[in-house]
Design an enzyme around this catalytic site. Sequence first.
Site, PDB file in Angstrom:
ATOM      1  N   ASP A  13      -0.103 -11.300   8.457  1.00  0.00           N
ATOM      2  CA  ASP A  13       1.189 -10.623   8.657  1.00  0.00           C
ATOM      3  C   ASP A  13       1.586 -10.505  10.121  1.00  0.00           C
ATOM      4  O   ASP A  13       2.280  -9.560  10.528  1.00  0.00           O
ATOM      5  CB  ASP A  13       1.162  -9.214   8.016  1.00  0.00           C
ATOM      6  N   LYS A  16       4.015 -15.003  11.257  1.00  0.00           N
ATOM      7  CA  LYS A  16       3.931 -16.482  11.236  1.00  0.00           C
ATOM      8  C   LYS A  16       5.224 -17.079  10.674  1.00  0.00           C
ATOM      9  O   LYS A  16       5.709 -18.092  11.166  1.00  0.00           O
ATOM     10  CB  LYS A  16       2.742 -16.931  10.362  1.00  0.00           C
ATOM     11  N   GLY A  40       2.748 -13.753   2.218  1.00  0.00           N
ATOM     12  CA  GLY A  40       4.151 -13.351   2.166  1.00  0.00           C
ATOM     13  C   GLY A  40       4.715 -13.569   3.560  1.00  0.00           C
ATOM     14  O   GLY A  40       4.393 -12.826   4.471  1.00  0.00           O
ATOM     15  N   HIS A  41       5.477 -14.635   3.738  1.00  0.00           N
ATOM     16  CA  HIS A  41       5.986 -14.998   5.065  1.00  0.00           C
ATOM     17  C   HIS A  41       7.483 -14.712   5.114  1.00  0.00           C
ATOM     18  O   HIS A  41       8.257 -15.298   4.357  1.00  0.00           O
ATOM     19  CB  HIS A  41       5.697 -16.469   5.366  1.00  0.00           C
ATOM     20  N   GLN A 224      -2.493 -16.066   5.942  1.00  0.00           N
ATOM     21  CA  GLN A 224      -3.503 -15.050   6.291  1.00  0.00           C
ATOM     22  C   GLN A 224      -3.789 -15.104   7.796  1.00  0.00           C
ATOM     23  O   GLN A 224      -2.899 -15.416   8.558  1.00  0.00           O
ATOM     24  CB  GLN A 224      -4.771 -15.222   5.451  1.00  0.00           C
TER      25      GLN A 224
HETATM   26  P1  GDP Z   1       3.556 -13.354   8.168  1.00  0.00           P
HETATM   27  O1  GDP Z   1       2.824 -13.151   6.897  1.00  0.00           O
HETATM   28  O2  GDP Z   1       2.636 -13.624   9.313  1.00  0.00           O
HETATM   29  O3  GDP Z   1       4.644 -14.378   8.077  1.00  0.00           O
HETATM   30  O4  GDP Z   1       4.263 -11.955   8.497  1.00  0.00           O
HETATM   31  P2  GDP Z   1       5.068 -11.024   7.458  1.00  0.00           P
HETATM   32  O5  GDP Z   1       6.346 -11.662   7.115  1.00  0.00           O
HETATM   33  O6  GDP Z   1       4.177 -10.625   6.340  1.00  0.00           O
HETATM   34  O7  GDP Z   1       5.258  -9.702   8.314  1.00  0.00           O
HETATM   35  C1  GDP Z   1       5.922  -9.720   9.538  1.00  0.00           C
HETATM   36  C2  GDP Z   1       7.101  -8.729   9.468  1.00  0.00           C
HETATM   37  O8  GDP Z   1       7.554  -8.453  10.781  1.00  0.00           O
HETATM   38  C3  GDP Z   1       8.307  -9.287   8.733  1.00  0.00           C
HETATM   39  O9  GDP Z   1       8.966  -8.223   8.098  1.00  0.00           O
HETATM   40  C4  GDP Z   1       9.171  -9.862   9.864  1.00  0.00           C
HETATM   41  O10 GDP Z   1      10.563  -9.908   9.538  1.00  0.00           O
HETATM   42  C5  GDP Z   1       8.906  -8.856  10.943  1.00  0.00           C
HETATM   43  N1  GDP Z   1       8.984  -9.384  12.329  1.00  0.00           N
HETATM   44  C6  GDP Z   1       8.599 -10.589  12.815  1.00  0.00           C
HETATM   45  N2  GDP Z   1       8.719 -10.625  14.158  1.00  0.00           N
HETATM   46  C7  GDP Z   1       9.198  -9.404  14.527  1.00  0.00           C
HETATM   47  C8  GDP Z   1       9.508  -8.802  15.777  1.00  0.00           C
HETATM   48  O11 GDP Z   1       9.351  -9.387  16.851  1.00  0.00           O
HETATM   49  N3  GDP Z   1       9.952  -7.505  15.752  1.00  0.00           N
HETATM   50  C9  GDP Z   1      10.113  -6.815  14.601  1.00  0.00           C
HETATM   51  N4  GDP Z   1      10.538  -5.550  14.683  1.00  0.00           N
HETATM   52  N5  GDP Z   1       9.834  -7.349  13.393  1.00  0.00           N
HETATM   53  C10 GDP Z   1       9.370  -8.619  13.368  1.00  0.00           C
HETATM   54  P1  IMO Z   2      -0.029 -13.627   5.098  1.00  0.00           P
HETATM   55  O1  IMO Z   2      -0.062 -15.142   4.983  1.00  0.00           O
HETATM   56  C1  IMO Z   2      -2.303  -9.913   5.025  1.00  0.00           C
HETATM   57  C2  IMO Z   2      -5.726  -9.754   2.292  1.00  0.00           C
HETATM   58  C3  IMO Z   2      -5.660  -8.837   1.101  1.00  0.00           C
HETATM   59  C4  IMO Z   2      -7.123  -8.479   0.949  1.00  0.00           C
HETATM   60  C5  IMO Z   2      -7.819  -9.785   1.297  1.00  0.00           C
HETATM   61  C6  IMO Z   2      -8.230 -10.626   0.101  1.00  0.00           C
HETATM   62  O2  IMO Z   2       1.237 -13.025   4.610  1.00  0.00           O
HETATM   63  O3  IMO Z   2      -0.433 -13.213   6.469  1.00  0.00           O
HETATM   64  P2  IMO Z   2      -6.834 -12.138  -1.596  1.00  0.00           P
HETATM   65  O4  IMO Z   2      -5.713 -11.796  -2.529  1.00  0.00           O
HETATM   66  O5  IMO Z   2      -6.486 -13.177  -0.590  1.00  0.00           O
HETATM   67  O6  IMO Z   2      -8.106 -12.473  -2.303  1.00  0.00           O
HETATM   68  O7  IMO Z   2      -7.127 -10.764  -0.786  1.00  0.00           O
HETATM   69  O8  IMO Z   2      -6.920 -10.516   2.113  1.00  0.00           O
HETATM   70  N1  IMO Z   2      -4.610 -10.720   2.406  1.00  0.00           N
HETATM   71  C7  IMO Z   2      -3.635 -10.634   3.317  1.00  0.00           C
HETATM   72  N2  IMO Z   2      -3.379  -9.686   4.242  1.00  0.00           N
HETATM   73  N3  IMO Z   2      -1.522 -11.015   4.942  1.00  0.00           N
HETATM   74  C8  IMO Z   2      -1.788 -11.985   4.044  1.00  0.00           C
HETATM   75  O9  IMO Z   2      -1.132 -13.170   4.024  1.00  0.00           O
HETATM   76  C9  IMO Z   2      -2.859 -11.796   3.142  1.00  0.00           C
HETATM   77  N4  IMO Z   2      -3.370 -12.524   2.132  1.00  0.00           N
HETATM   78  C10 IMO Z   2      -4.447 -11.871   1.696  1.00  0.00           C
HETATM   79  O10 IMO Z   2      -4.865  -7.710   1.371  1.00  0.00           O
HETATM   80  O11 IMO Z   2      -7.490  -7.537   1.923  1.00  0.00           O
HETATM   81 MG    MG Z   3       2.665 -11.729   5.363  1.00  0.00          MG
END
Ligand code: GDP
Ligand code: IMO
Ligand code: MG
Length: 427
Positions: A13, A16, A40-41, A224
């Site tokens: 999270d 990416k 979840g991207h 991840q």
């Molecule tokens: P990922 O799994 O690495 O793609 O990240 P996620 O989408 O799960 O979580 C990142 C969250 O931070 C999302 O809600 C993005 O919209 C938000 N985000 C990304 N870059 C920034 C930033 O520079 N500032 C803020 N406030 N939010 C950001």
């Molecule tokens: P992105 O790509 C954050 C965590 C779960 C749990 C562990 C194992 O959005 O960064 P799983 O379902 O993979 O067997 O769970 O890994 N986890 C993540 N945490 N971002 C993710 O993906 C994750 N995918 C799995 O919360 O701790």
């Molecule tokens: Mg994510």
Amino acid sequence: MAVTIIVGAQWGDEGKGKIVDLLSAKAGVVARYQGGPNAGHTVVVDEEEIVLHQIPSGILHPHTRCIIGNGVVIDPVILMEEVAFLESRGITVAGRLFISHRAHLIMPYHKKLDTAREAAQGAAKIGTTGRGIGPSYVDKYDRCGIRIVDLLDRNGLREKLIANIESKNKVLERIYDGESLDADQIIQDYVAFDQRIDAFVKDTTVYLNRAIDAGEEVLIEGAQGTMLDVDFGTYPYVTSSNPIAGGACTGLGVGPTRIDKVLGVVKAYTTRVGMGPFPTEFGVEFGDKMRQLGGEYGATTGRPRRCGWFDAVIVRLAAMVNGLTHLAITKMDVLDTLPEIQICTGYRYQGRTLEHYPAELWIQEHLEPVYETHPGWLCSTREARHFSDLPKAAQRYLRRIEELTRVPIAIVSIGSKRNQTLFMETD
Ligand code: GDP
Ligand code: IMO
Ligand code: MG
């Protein structure tokens, strides 16, 4: 033109999705290599937030071609929902999305086993996303997995499914005291996927290597993060794949000599979802405040994310095992209102100083972070468009991260929108 791997350098999270979307503007091909719908991207386009689980975050640019590689475990139900969602938003997916015929499928019994095991473990649970990821990779390595190619061979598929469902039902009933699954229903559902998925199936390894040979710009998108890597993360509180850069080679069939850059994405602080060690985690009250400031709720499960200070030790580990050439720092704006900001530079354990992240879980759970304190900048960074627009204290904070991790910063993100991004003067 270059081949760049984009990896999470913390516990996932990191942002990416935003970074891949941004860089996709100049990419020909964007490819995912591991994980599945546990990811979840998030990509924010104009005012709309789009969350992608299996389809690469480059899909929103109409000129890109996107690959789901052999190393990904695919839930066809969620995949078809994602395709339908994108098409309903006017984003054409057909002809641009290619799925490896070698990728493994997540079956209904994988999801059942995932949730049944977590429930049985009680307080010792991992806190998985419940998407069937672990059980699906277990079957892959146990050599009884069902692959995309199997969907295209109806008779063989039926036989394999019957054998698998029989044995999984025994486990579900006898070990987890749960309900068994109806083999006929699963066979009917999955046989129906062959027609829908057929159009997307390709030898993606040949396709991707040809694109690299042709000199196309290629982005390889990790899911991840390094600390969730099954080998280098906080085992057993990890996911069941290799999110690190090496996973891209096996998860796509690309040789290590073809990779030019590895971009590590990190938040300006740290978060984690699920259970497991987290040395720089905030206390409850400050953690709640930061969760609100950063909107830290899981993009896949909606669970509250645990929050903590930036940990230079784990990012140094990520720099080493991924061979990071650059960093992208996200969510700098979330720190805008803090009077003081801490960075963890090392750990103390039983009177000793540790420079490297230990493998022992019982040590990981009792690490005392060593912090240095930085003054906050107490103003908004969200309107900055160049590094020099940032307040001096923010610039010093970023320079210190470069020093401690020994990796140059290429990108700084100061908001979720595409234009809230600063590019540093590097290649
Ligand atoms: P990922 O799994 O690495 O793609 O990240 P996620 O989408 O799960 O979580 C990142 C969250 O931070 C999302 O809600 C993005 O919209 C938000 N985000 C990304 N870059 C920034 C930033 O520079 N500032 C803020 N406030 N939010 C950001
Ligand atoms: P992105 O790509 C954050 C965590 C779960 C749990 C562990 C194992 O959005 O960064 P799983 O379902 O993979 O067997 O769970 O890994 N986890 C993540 N945490 N971002 C993710 O993906 C994750 N995918 C799995 O919360 O701790
Ligand atoms: Mg994510």
